[in-house]
Design a protein around this motif. Structure first.
Motif, PDB file in Angstrom:
ATOM      1  N   ALA A  44       0.832  -1.194   0.000  1.00 42.64           N
ATOM      2  CA  ALA A  44       0.000   0.000   0.000  1.00 42.64           C
ATOM      3  C   ALA A  44       0.872   1.252   0.000  1.00 42.64           C
ATOM      4  O   ALA A  44       2.044   1.200   0.352  1.00 42.64           O
ATOM      5  CB  ALA A  44      -0.895   0.002   1.241  1.00 42.64           C
ATOM      6  N   PRO A  48      -0.584  -0.045   6.798  1.00 36.99           N
ATOM      7  CA  PRO A  48      -1.739  -0.735   7.378  1.00 36.99           C
ATOM      8  C   PRO A  48      -1.526  -0.952   8.877  1.00 36.99           C
ATOM      9  O   PRO A  48      -0.382  -1.056   9.339  1.00 36.99           O
ATOM     10  CB  PRO A  48      -1.786  -2.062   6.624  1.00 36.99           C
ATOM     11  CG  PRO A  48      -0.392  -2.279   6.140  1.00 36.99           C
ATOM     12  CD  PRO A  48       0.204  -0.919   5.930  1.00 36.99           C
ATOM     13  N   ARG A  67      -6.772  -0.228   9.359  1.00 38.60           N
ATOM     14  CA  ARG A  67      -6.430   0.343   8.062  1.00 38.60           C
ATOM     15  C   ARG A  67      -5.953  -0.824   7.212  1.00 38.60           C
ATOM     16  O   ARG A  67      -4.972  -1.494   7.541  1.00 38.60           O
ATOM     17  CB  ARG A  67      -5.317   1.379   8.229  1.00 38.60           C
ATOM     18  CG  ARG A  67      -4.685   1.900   6.964  1.00 38.60           C
ATOM     19  CD  ARG A  67      -5.453   2.963   6.182  1.00 38.60           C
ATOM     20  NE  ARG A  67      -6.238   3.892   6.942  1.00 38.60           N
ATOM     21  CZ  ARG A  67      -5.805   5.051   7.454  1.00 38.60           C
ATOM     22  NH1 ARG A  67      -4.567   5.427   7.305  1.00 38.60           N
ATOM     23  NH2 ARG A  67      -6.636   5.842   8.105  1.00 38.60           N
ATOM     24  N   ARG A  70      -4.678  -2.754   1.369  1.00 39.75           N
ATOM     25  CA  ARG A  70      -5.050  -2.456  -0.014  1.00 39.75           C
ATOM     26  C   ARG A  70      -6.429  -1.824  -0.023  1.00 39.75           C
ATOM     27  O   ARG A  70      -7.237  -2.080   0.867  1.00 39.75           O
ATOM     28  CB  ARG A  70      -5.095  -3.739  -0.839  1.00 39.75           C
ATOM     29  CG  ARG A  70      -3.758  -4.460  -0.859  1.00 39.75           C
ATOM     30  CD  ARG A  70      -3.795  -5.675  -1.687  1.00 39.75           C
ATOM     31  NE  ARG A  70      -3.931  -5.296  -3.088  1.00 39.75           N
ATOM     32  CZ  ARG A  70      -4.036  -6.168  -4.073  1.00 39.75           C
ATOM     33  NH1 ARG A  70      -4.040  -7.455  -3.832  1.00 39.75           N
ATOM     34  NH2 ARG A  70      -4.153  -5.769  -5.310  1.00 39.75           N
ATOM     35  N   ALA A  71      -6.708  -1.031  -1.033  1.00 37.13           N
ATOM     36  CA  ALA A  71      -8.067  -0.505  -1.214  1.00 37.13           C
ATOM     37  C   ALA A  71      -8.962  -1.681  -1.591  1.00 37.13           C
ATOM     38  O   ALA A  71      -8.587  -2.513  -2.415  1.00 37.13           O
ATOM     39  CB  ALA A  71      -8.083   0.559  -2.300  1.00 37.13           C
ATOM     40  N   THR A  94     -10.581   1.891   2.509  1.00 35.20           N
ATOM     41  CA  THR A  94      -9.330   1.444   3.124  1.00 35.20           C
ATOM     42  C   THR A  94      -9.419   1.248   4.634  1.00 35.20           C
ATOM     43  O   THR A  94      -8.458   0.782   5.235  1.00 35.20           O
ATOM     44  CB  THR A  94      -8.192   2.454   2.852  1.00 35.20           C
ATOM     45  OG1 THR A  94      -8.580   3.733   3.353  1.00 35.20           O
ATOM     46  CG2 THR A  94      -7.874   2.543   1.371  1.00 35.20           C
TER      47      THR A  94
END
Length: 153
Positions: A44, A48, A67, A70-71, A94
């Motif tokens: 990302a 995260p 978080r 990846r989207a 996200t």
């Protein structure tokens, strides 16, 4: 100490402690336990994490925030797993969180006794991914954060 925790130290006001894979911190508005995934589902442009926070001014305790690495495809679900327990999370592209207080309590309870947790979703483009977290130290870090905000408003 991980690179993640060293970076968090630079931006956090008070380090409350490092407990296994988790760190506990306090700043002006909140106290929180936080960890990076041991295994990340993607590269990302952001870091995260999973966190459990206390927000005294909001009267909120043990608030889960994840978080994602990846989207995600917004049409898919986000599932958090601890051992055999599975929890559906609410999410944006996200970020993910427990949909209600009862689920949040159940997740934090499972985290206290679990060895690892994973957060699974489908990324934009259709590939499934999972972010996996070690839970050693999570209970102690969550407790340290909650105690640090006790009595703050």
């Amino acid at each position: 100490m991980s690179v993640f925790l060293a970076l968090a130290l630079a931006s956090a006001r008070d380090l409350l402690g490092v407990h296994g894979a988790w760190g506990a911190f306090r700043d002006a508005d909140r106290c929180y336990a936080i960890a990076r995934p041991e295994i990340s589902g993607g590269r990302a442009r952001w870091r995260p994490f999973a966190s459990v926070g206390t927000f005294p001014k909001r009267g909120q305790r043990n608030a889960l925030h994840v978080r994602l690495s990846r989207a995600r495809d917004r049409s898919g679900r986000v599932t958090l797993s601890v051992g055999e327990r599975r929890f559906a999370l609410a999410a944006t592209g996200t970020d993910a969180w427990a949909p209600d207080a009862a689920t949040e309590r159940a997740i934090v309870g499972a985290m206290r006794s679990g060895r690892s947790m994973s957060v699974e979703a489908v990324a934009v483009g259709g590939r499934p991914f999972a972010d996996t977290y070690r839970l050693d130290g999570a209970a102690t870090a969550i407790d340290a954060a909650a105690l640090a905000c006790l009595g703050r408003r």
